[in-house]
Design a protein around this motif. Structure first.
Motif, PDB file in Angstrom:
ATOM      1  N   ASP A  77     -10.271   3.376  10.409  1.00 46.33           N
ATOM      2  CA  ASP A  77     -11.064   4.043   9.372  1.00 46.33           C
ATOM      3  C   ASP A  77     -10.465   3.956   7.969  1.00 46.33           C
ATOM      4  OD1 ASP A  77     -13.016   4.700  11.167  1.00 46.33           O
ATOM      5  OD2 ASP A  77     -12.184   6.687  11.584  1.00 46.33           O
ATOM      6  N   ASP A  78      -9.244   3.429   7.824  1.00 41.74           N
ATOM      7  CA  ASP A  78      -8.712   3.191   6.479  1.00 41.74           C
ATOM      8  C   ASP A  78      -9.240   1.850   5.984  1.00 41.74           C
ATOM      9  OD1 ASP A  78      -7.289   5.415   5.789  1.00 41.74           O
ATOM     10  OD2 ASP A  78      -5.354   4.660   6.464  1.00 41.74           O
ATOM     11  N   ARG A  79      -9.568   1.824   4.685  1.00 43.78           N
ATOM     12  CA  ARG A  79     -10.045   0.586   4.073  1.00 43.78           C
ATOM     13  C   ARG A  79      -9.144   0.272   2.889  1.00 43.78           C
ATOM     14  NH1 ARG A  79     -15.717   0.366   5.593  1.00 43.78           N
ATOM     15  NH2 ARG A  79     -16.058   2.226   6.828  1.00 43.78           N
ATOM     16  N   VAL A  80      -8.933  -1.032   2.630  1.00 43.93           N
ATOM     17  CA  VAL A  80      -8.101  -1.439   1.501  1.00 43.93           C
ATOM     18  C   VAL A  80      -8.988  -2.159   0.490  1.00 43.93           C
ATOM     19  CG1 VAL A  80      -7.378  -3.650   2.554  1.00 43.93           C
ATOM     20  CG2 VAL A  80      -5.905  -2.549   0.850  1.00 43.93           C
ATOM     21  N   THR A  81      -8.644  -2.044  -0.795  1.00 48.57           N
ATOM     22  CA  THR A  81      -9.464  -2.713  -1.801  1.00 48.57           C
ATOM     23  C   THR A  81      -9.239  -4.228  -1.731  1.00 48.57           C
ATOM     24  OG1 THR A  81      -7.754  -2.514  -3.479  1.00 48.57           O
ATOM     25  CG2 THR A  81      -9.382  -0.742  -3.390  1.00 48.57           C
TER      26      THR A  81
ATOM     27  N   ARG B  87      -5.893   5.039  -4.784  1.00 51.66           N
ATOM     28  CA  ARG B  87      -7.110   4.256  -5.038  1.00 51.66           C
ATOM     29  C   ARG B  87      -7.116   2.921  -4.307  1.00 51.66           C
ATOM     30  NH1 ARG B  87      -7.353   5.314 -11.208  1.00 51.66           N
ATOM     31  NH2 ARG B  87      -8.051   7.469 -11.226  1.00 51.66           N
ATOM     32  N   ILE B  88      -5.937   2.499  -3.846  1.00 49.51           N
ATOM     33  CA  ILE B  88      -5.848   1.210  -3.142  1.00 49.51           C
ATOM     34  C   ILE B  88      -6.491   1.320  -1.765  1.00 49.51           C
ATOM     35  CG2 ILE B  88      -4.219  -0.373  -2.056  1.00 49.51           C
ATOM     36  CD1 ILE B  88      -2.286   0.379  -4.341  1.00 49.51           C
ATOM     37  N   LEU B  89      -6.387   2.523  -1.198  1.00 46.88           N
ATOM     38  CA  LEU B  89      -6.951   2.748   0.130  1.00 46.88           C
ATOM     39  C   LEU B  89      -8.101   3.731   0.027  1.00 46.88           C
ATOM     40  CD1 LEU B  89      -3.825   3.241   2.422  1.00 46.88           C
ATOM     41  CD2 LEU B  89      -5.204   1.189   2.177  1.00 46.88           C
ATOM     42  N   SER B  90      -8.956   3.686   1.028  1.00 48.84           N
ATOM     43  CA  SER B  90     -10.014   4.672   1.132  1.00 48.84           C
ATOM     44  C   SER B  90     -10.058   5.070   2.602  1.00 48.84           C
ATOM     45  CB  SER B  90     -11.330   4.020   0.692  1.00 48.84           C
ATOM     46  OG  SER B  90     -12.400   4.780   1.144  1.00 48.84           O
TER      47      SER B  90
ATOM     48  N   HIS C 213     -15.887   3.419  -7.425  1.00 48.76           N
ATOM     49  CA  HIS C 213     -14.855   4.402  -7.752  1.00 48.76           C
ATOM     50  C   HIS C 213     -15.165   4.857  -9.168  1.00 48.76           C
ATOM     51  CE1 HIS C 213     -11.272   3.745  -4.831  1.00 48.76           C
ATOM     52  NE2 HIS C 213     -11.844   4.906  -4.640  1.00 48.76           N
TER      53      HIS C 213
ATOM     54  N   ARG D 263      -6.264  -5.735  -3.833  1.00 45.07           N
ATOM     55  CA  ARG D 263      -4.929  -5.485  -3.305  1.00 45.07           C
ATOM     56  C   ARG D 263      -4.656  -6.387  -2.098  1.00 45.07           C
ATOM     57  NH1 ARG D 263      -0.341  -2.529  -4.541  1.00 45.07           N
ATOM     58  NH2 ARG D 263      -1.502  -2.641  -6.486  1.00 45.07           N
TER      59      ARG D 263
ATOM     60  N   LEU E 204     -14.294  -2.811  -0.425  1.00 42.57           N
ATOM     61  CA  LEU E 204     -13.290  -2.326   0.519  1.00 42.57           C
ATOM     62  C   LEU E 204     -13.392  -3.093   1.833  1.00 42.57           C
ATOM     63  CD1 LEU E 204     -13.947   1.472  -0.094  1.00 42.57           C
ATOM     64  CD2 LEU E 204     -11.907   0.231  -0.823  1.00 42.57           C
TER      65      LEU E 204
ATOM     66  N   ILE F 168       0.829  -1.216   0.000  1.00 40.80           N
ATOM     67  CA  ILE F 168       0.000   0.000   0.000  1.00 40.80           C
ATOM     68  C   ILE F 168       0.865   1.269   0.000  1.00 40.80           C
ATOM     69  CG2 ILE F 168      -2.011  -1.071   1.102  1.00 40.80           C
ATOM     70  CD1 ILE F 168      -1.165   0.177   3.735  1.00 40.80           C
TER      71      ILE F 168
END
Lengths: 210, 108
Positions: free
Chosen positions: B34-38, A96-99, B73, B41, B80, A31
């Motif tokens: 609160d962070d999210r990963v796809t 875009r990998i993280l939100s 997106h 990935r 996510l 990431i």
């Protein structure tokens, strides 16, 4: 439901802790934008651009290589724009990998670079014509490097990244030294010590993630 | 002890005690709250198949350890994943328990 190997626990706590560390390191690497892609384009831009500036506008007006007068500064600007585009694209793809908050921080940090550079370029282009060529070059070069140094230090603070903070502090110090010593030397110092530091920081960052 | 597993080890949180789910939770634990990963990935990073990861995420979701969100997106649908506060707590307790098993004296 049949048990697969995945469903079985590891017997050894040490093995489990090693597995945990491995997966954590893997995701951090996956990431984080490649530090080489984020810093090397700038390192090469400074090395080549400020190098050309030194060769054409050396100390006390010395000309080592007689390039057309408009070449060095335009080459430097072009290389900096190219570096900005590369890091912008890499950064955006990574965002875009993280939100969430981290991705938002990345966006704001990227925009900070773009907006502050746009302000500085606009201001300098208004005044540069009023100065002798040598001083106008120093204004452009010194201003650009000062802003880059400040933003790298801010990046270090934002990402809690010591390498990035040191890079910014080092850049600011050598810029100051170069400005005081004068035009010509400033270009050489920024090309070698500034460009070199960018390349080195990119390499160190990459080695840390491996 | 016929399977070579320490009886103390088997008392650990059964949800993340399975190797695959421990790997998922470990990876997610590096994300800030609160962070999210796809999903893709995470899948790449864990070197799991999409089906396998989905199965384990569902079990973790049932336990309230992860949250899976489907969003967009632009026009691309994205899945996510994030670790919930409960999941983080369970992970922290699990690693603390592992360390205690390794160094029982430090605990006392």
């Amino acid at each position: 439901m049949a048990l697969t190997d995945d469903d079985l626990p590891l017997g050894d706590p040490a093995e489990s802790l090693a597995l945990i560390q491995r997966e954590r390191a893997n995701l951090v690497r996956d990431i984080t934008p490649d530090p080489r892609l984020m810093l090397w384009p700038w390192g090469f831009a400074w090395l080549i651009g400020f190098g050309a500036l030194f060769l054409r506008y050396g100390p006390n007006g010395h000309v080592t290589v007689d390039l057309p007068s408009f070449v060095p500064l335009n080459l430097l600007l072009l290389l900096i724009i190219a570096a900005g585009v590369v890091t912008g694209v890499v950064g955006t793809r990574h965002a875009r990998i993280l939100s969430g908050p981290t991705s938002r921080q990345g966006l704001y940090y990227g925009l900070t670079w773009a907006i502050s550079f746009a302000c500085m370029v606009t201001l300098f282009s208004l005044f540069a014509d009023d100065l002798p060529e040598e001083r106008s070059s120093l204004l452009w070069a010194g201003g650009m490097v000062a802003l880059a140094g400040a933003l790298h230090m801010a990046g270090g603070a934002l990402w809690n990244n010591r390498d990035l903070f040191y890079l910014g502090a080092w850049t600011s110090v050598i810029n100051l030294v170069g400005i005081v010593i004068g035009p010509g030397w400033h270009s050489l110092i920024v090309a070698v010590l500034g460009g070199g530091a960018l390349l080195l920081t990119g390499l160190i960052g990459w080695l840390r993630l491996r | 002890m016929s399977d070579g597993i320490d009886p103390q080890v088997t008392e650990l949180d059964p949800v993340i005690h399975a190797q695959a789910r421990l790997r998922v939770v470990s990876a997610l634990s590096v994300l800030r709250e609160d962070d999210r990963v796809t999903f893709p990935r995470l899948q790449d990073s864990l070197r799991m198949t999409a089906g396998n990861l989905s199965v384990h995420l569902r079990k973790l979701e049932d336990a309230g350890y992860v949250e899976v969100t489907k969003t967009h997106h632009g026009r691309t649908p994205t899945t996510l994943v994030r670790l919930t506060r409960r999941g983080r707590l369970a992970f922290d307790e699990y690693t603390a328990a592992l360390r205690a098993l390794l160094n029982p004296l430090e605990e006392s």
